[in-house]
Design an enzyme around this catalytic site. Sequence first.
Site, PDB file in Angstrom:
ATOM      1  N   CYS A   1       0.934  -1.174   0.085  1.00 41.05           N
ATOM      2  CA  CYS A   1      -0.159  -0.155   0.061  1.00 41.05           C
ATOM      3  C   CYS A   1       0.992   1.176   0.138  1.00 41.05           C
ATOM      4  CB  CYS A   1      -0.842   0.022   1.219  1.00 41.05           C
ATOM      5  SG  CYS A   1      -1.905  -1.587   1.556  1.00 41.05           S
TER       6      CYS A   1
ATOM      7  N   ARG B   1       1.493   1.725  -6.012  1.00 40.11           N
ATOM      8  CA  ARG B   1       1.608   0.545  -4.782  1.00 40.11           C
ATOM      9  C   ARG B   1       0.148  -0.180  -4.455  1.00 40.11           C
ATOM     10  NH1 ARG B   1       6.348   0.965  -2.224  1.00 40.11           N
ATOM     11  NH2 ARG B   1       5.331  -0.178  -0.274  1.00 40.11           N
TER      12      ARG B   1
ATOM     13  N   TRP C   1      -3.610  -1.811  -1.371  1.00 42.76           N
ATOM     14  CA  TRP C   1      -3.483  -3.069  -2.125  1.00 42.76           C
ATOM     15  C   TRP C   1      -4.041  -4.209  -1.220  1.00 42.76           C
ATOM     16  CZ3 TRP C   1      -1.187  -3.969  -7.206  1.00 42.76           C
ATOM     17  CH2 TRP C   1      -0.766  -5.386  -7.229  1.00 42.76           C
TER      18      TRP C   1
ATOM     19  N   ASN D   1       0.924   0.019   6.011  1.00 41.23           N
ATOM     20  CA  ASN D   1       1.420  -0.649   4.999  1.00 41.23           C
ATOM     21  C   ASN D   1       1.998  -1.796   5.636  1.00 41.23           C
ATOM     22  OD1 ASN D   1       2.426  -1.536   2.571  1.00 41.23           O
ATOM     23  ND2 ASN D   1       4.067  -0.372   2.514  1.00 41.23           N
ATOM     24  N   GLY D   2       1.690  -3.047   4.963  1.00 38.34           N
ATOM     25  CA  GLY D   2       2.327  -4.101   5.682  1.00 38.34           C
ATOM     26  C   GLY D   2       1.382  -5.196   6.387  1.00 38.34           C
TER      27      GLY D   2
ATOM     28  N   GLU E   1      13.345 -19.612 -18.212  1.00 39.46           N
ATOM     29  CA  GLU E   1      13.050 -18.132 -17.782  1.00 39.46           C
ATOM     30  C   GLU E   1      14.141 -17.012 -18.140  1.00 39.46           C
ATOM     31  OE1 GLU E   1      10.403 -16.548 -16.980  1.00 39.46           O
ATOM     32  OE2 GLU E   1      11.129 -14.834 -16.155  1.00 39.46           O
TER      33      GLU E   1
ATOM     34  N   LYS F   1      13.800 -13.980 -21.000  1.00 39.30           N
ATOM     35  CA  LYS F   1      14.198 -12.807 -20.469  1.00 39.30           C
ATOM     36  C   LYS F   1      14.921 -11.942 -21.482  1.00 39.30           C
ATOM     37  CE  LYS F   1      11.582 -11.740 -18.055  1.00 39.30           C
ATOM     38  NZ  LYS F   1      10.777 -12.738 -17.462  1.00 39.30           N
TER      39      LYS F   1
ATOM     40  N   GLU G   1      13.065 -11.500 -24.785  1.00 32.09           N
ATOM     41  CA  GLU G   1      12.139 -10.472 -25.143  1.00 32.09           C
ATOM     42  C   GLU G   1      12.875  -9.101 -24.874  1.00 32.09           C
ATOM     43  OE1 GLU G   1       9.086 -10.473 -22.119  1.00 32.09           O
ATOM     44  OE2 GLU G   1      10.366 -11.436 -20.618  1.00 32.09           O
TER      45      GLU G   1
ATOM     46  N   HIS H   1      19.863 -34.866 -28.069  1.00 27.71           N
ATOM     47  CA  HIS H   1      19.123 -35.519 -29.012  1.00 27.71           C
ATOM     48  C   HIS H   1      18.763 -34.385 -30.253  1.00 27.71           C
ATOM     49  CE1 HIS H   1      18.522 -38.673 -26.578  1.00 27.71           C
ATOM     50  NE2 HIS H   1      18.520 -37.744 -25.227  1.00 27.71           N
TER      51      HIS H   1
ATOM     52  N   LYS I   1       2.084  -5.533 -21.517  1.00 25.80           N
ATOM     53  CA  LYS I   1       2.361  -6.284 -20.173  1.00 25.80           C
ATOM     54  C   LYS I   1       1.146  -6.969 -19.969  1.00 25.80           C
ATOM     55  CE  LYS I   1       3.837  -6.439 -15.812  1.00 25.80           C
ATOM     56  NZ  LYS I   1       5.053  -7.257 -16.009  1.00 25.80           N
TER      57      LYS I   1
HETATM   58  C1  F6R Z   1       7.418 -12.221 -19.619  1.00 22.15           C
HETATM   59  C2  F6R Z   1       6.219 -11.822 -19.231  1.00 22.15           C
HETATM   60  C3  F6R Z   1       5.007 -12.840 -19.927  1.00 22.15           C
HETATM   61  C4  F6R Z   1       3.950 -12.957 -18.969  1.00 22.15           C
HETATM   62  C5  F6R Z   1       2.632 -13.581 -19.478  1.00 22.15           C
HETATM   63  C6  F6R Z   1       1.605 -13.972 -18.513  1.00 22.15           C
HETATM   64  O1  F6R Z   1       8.419 -11.329 -19.029  1.00 22.15           O
HETATM   65  O2  F6R Z   1       5.851 -10.999 -18.484  1.00 22.15           O
HETATM   66  O3  F6R Z   1       5.653 -13.872 -20.662  1.00 22.15           O
HETATM   67  O4  F6R Z   1       4.490 -13.788 -17.823  1.00 22.15           O
HETATM   68  O5  F6R Z   1       2.016 -12.788 -20.567  1.00 22.15           O
HETATM   69  O6  F6R Z   1       1.207 -12.912 -17.720  1.00 22.15           O
HETATM   70  P1  F6R Z   1       0.348 -13.142 -16.646  1.00 22.15           P
HETATM   71  O7  F6R Z   1       1.465 -13.625 -15.590  1.00 22.15           O
HETATM   72  O8  F6R Z   1      -0.183 -11.749 -16.206  1.00 22.15           O
HETATM   73  O9  F6R Z   1      -0.716 -13.842 -17.040  1.00 22.15           O
END
Ligand code: F6R
Length: 613
Positions: free
Chosen positions: A2, A27, A77, A103-104, A486, A490, A493, A509, A608
Site C-alpha cells: 500500500c 503501490r 492493495w 502498509n504491511g 525463464e 528474459k 524479449e 537429441h 504487459k
Molecule cells: C515475460 C512476461 C510474460 C507474462 C505472460 C503472462 O516476461 O511477462 O510472458 O508472464 O504474458 O502474464 P500473466 O502472468 O499476467 O498472466
Amino acid sequence: MCGIIGVVGSSDTLETLLEGLQRLEYRGYDSAGVALVRQGETWRARVATGTESVAALRIECKNAPGEFHSGIGHTRWATHGAPEAMNAHPHVDCSGNVAIIHNGIIENHGEIQEQLESRGHIFTSVTDSEVLAHLIEEFRDQGLELVEAVRQSLHTVRGAFALAAMDCTEPDVIVAARRISPLVVGTAPGVTYLASDVPAILDRATAFYAVNDDEIVRLGPEGFRAIDLEGSPVRLRQLQIDWDLETAEKGGNDDFMSKEINEQPEAIHATLLDRRRRDGSIIFDELRVSDEELRNVKRVVLVAAGTSHHAALVAKYAIERWARVSVEVDISSEYRYRDPIVEIGTLVIGVSQSGETIDTIQAAREAQRRGARVVAVSNIVDSSLAREADAVIYTRAGLEVSVASTKAFVAQVAALELLALRLAQLRTTMPPEDIDALFLGLNAVSAQVATCLERREHVRDVAKQLLGSHDFFFLGRHVGFPTAMEGALKLKELTYLHAEGYPAGELKHGPLALIEPGVVVVAVATDPAMHEKILSNLAEVKARGASVVAVATDDDEAIEAVADFVLRVPATEPMFTPMVDVVPLQLFAYYMATGLNRNVDRPRNLAKTVTVE
Ligand code: F6R
C-alpha cells in the site's frame, strides 16, 4: 503493498495528500482514504472503486470542511479484507479520535483483536491494521503521549509495517514507524512530511530522511525527532536526492525493470508473511478451499502463460516431491483446445501475475465448466481470474510496471511452493519437522536473493564481454530447466536476440548440431544432484566451441574447468534455487539489453497484459 502519506503544518493539507496518493497509486489502488485532524475533530473520507480510487477520493473530498493543518492518507492493495470502503484506511479507534494508516501485515492481528474485543473494543473493518488504532487508544487512555502510545503498541505487534497515527486531542503531531515496509520523512520550513516513497513528497519537501526498521518518528510542524523501540533517540540518515519526478517514481533506478528486480527480496518476504500459525500449520487466509478438499486432491493441473508458466513448471517438481500428487502443467492457450480430462479430485491452478491474461482466464473457465475446482494465483487483488476462480492465493509482489516479469516470478514460486508444503502437511506425506525446516529455508531465500543483487556489477561485466553474440542456449536440469527457460525468455524479449531454454540432457537429441564457435551456452548448475551431469553437458558444448556462462554456487570449484564465466549464487535447498538462480539471469538479460540500447521497460511488440487470444 500500500502507499502511505502524511503532512503536518501545511496550509495545503488535503491537496498535498491527494497529490501524493496519486503518485503512490503504483503501490495499490483498490481503495483510498484520508483523515484530516484539528483540535477535537477528525474528518475522514474513504472510497473503494477498484482502479481509480484516488480520483474518486478527490471527488469525495470536495466537501471537506474548513482548514486542517495535518492529515494522513492511504492507497490500498488489499491483503486482509476485501477491497471495500469499510476496509479502506485510515482506520479509527472506538472514540474516533485516533486515526491510523498502515502498509504491511500485522501477523498476530487475530489474537490481538480477540483480546481487544474482550476488553470492549468494537471493530468496524475486516483488516489486520485496525488493531493498531485500538491498541494506541488503550495506551492513550492511560495518559501516554501519542508517541509513547505508538511505541508501546509496537511491542505487541508482529509482522511488517510502515504506519502513521494521529489523535485529534494532540492535533499537530503525527507519529510514524517502520519495520520492513518502506518509509521516508521529508522536511520544509514549517512543514513535515512522511511517505512510503520519495516521489509522493518530492516537490514539497526540501530534505529527505530514511527511517530504519524499528524506528519511531514524531513529526510536528517544526520538524521531527526519532527514537528506537526502547525510547532512545536515534538519528535518521539524510538521503541525497537529486532526482526529477520521473526518476523518483522509479525509486532512483534508471527504469522500472531494475527497480522491480531490486524489489525481489521484499516480494518474496511479503508473499510468505503471515502464512503459518503457531502450531506450524501453513495457512492461506484468502484460500477458500477446505482442508478436506485439498487432502483429497487426486491430480493438480497448472495453467499459465510465459513467465507464469515457468513458475508453474517449478511448482510441479515441488508438489510432486513433497505432496506426492501427480501434476500436469499446461500452457493456457493450449489447455482448452485439447479436450482436457477433468476427473473428480482434479484441482486446477491458474497462475497469472495480472490475473487478466485471457488465455489463462479461458483455460480456468474451461476447467470449471468441466467440473474442476479452480484456484487462482494472482498478483492483482480482485483481478478477473481471482474473481472467477473458486479460490485465490495472492502473491504480494506489488505492482509490476515493466513489461518483462521479474518480481512476480519469484513471488509466484514462493507462493506455489508454500502451497506444496500445505498439501504435504494435509496429506501427511512428509514429517512435520521436514516441513518446518523447508518453511524456514523458504523464508531465508529473500536474503539469498539480496546477496545475488549485490553481485550485479560482475553480471554487468560478463554481459559486456558477450555483447556481440547472437545465439544463446540456456540449459538446466530438474528445476534448473524452468529457470533456464525463464532466463532465455528474459533475454529474447529484452534484447531481441535468439535464445532458447532447453533441458540440458535433451541437447544431445538434436540441438547439439547448432553448437559452434560464437554460440553462448548459459547453464544453471546449482543442483548438487545434477551437478556431474551438467558438467558433462557443458564439456560437450565447450568441445564444440561454445562460450559457457554458468550459474554456480559459491563453493563450486569444479565449474571453473568448463565455464568461461561464472555467475556465483549462494547455495540453497534445490527446490528453492529458481528464485535465487533467476536473479543473475534477469540481470544478464537486463545488462545485455541496456548494452544494446533497448527499451527494457517496453520491449517491442509486447504488452504487459495480454487480453487477446
Ligand atoms: C515475460 C512476461 C510474460 C507474462 C505472460 C503472462 O516476461 O511477462 O510472458 O508472464 O504474458 O502474464 P500473466 O502472468 O499476467 O498472466
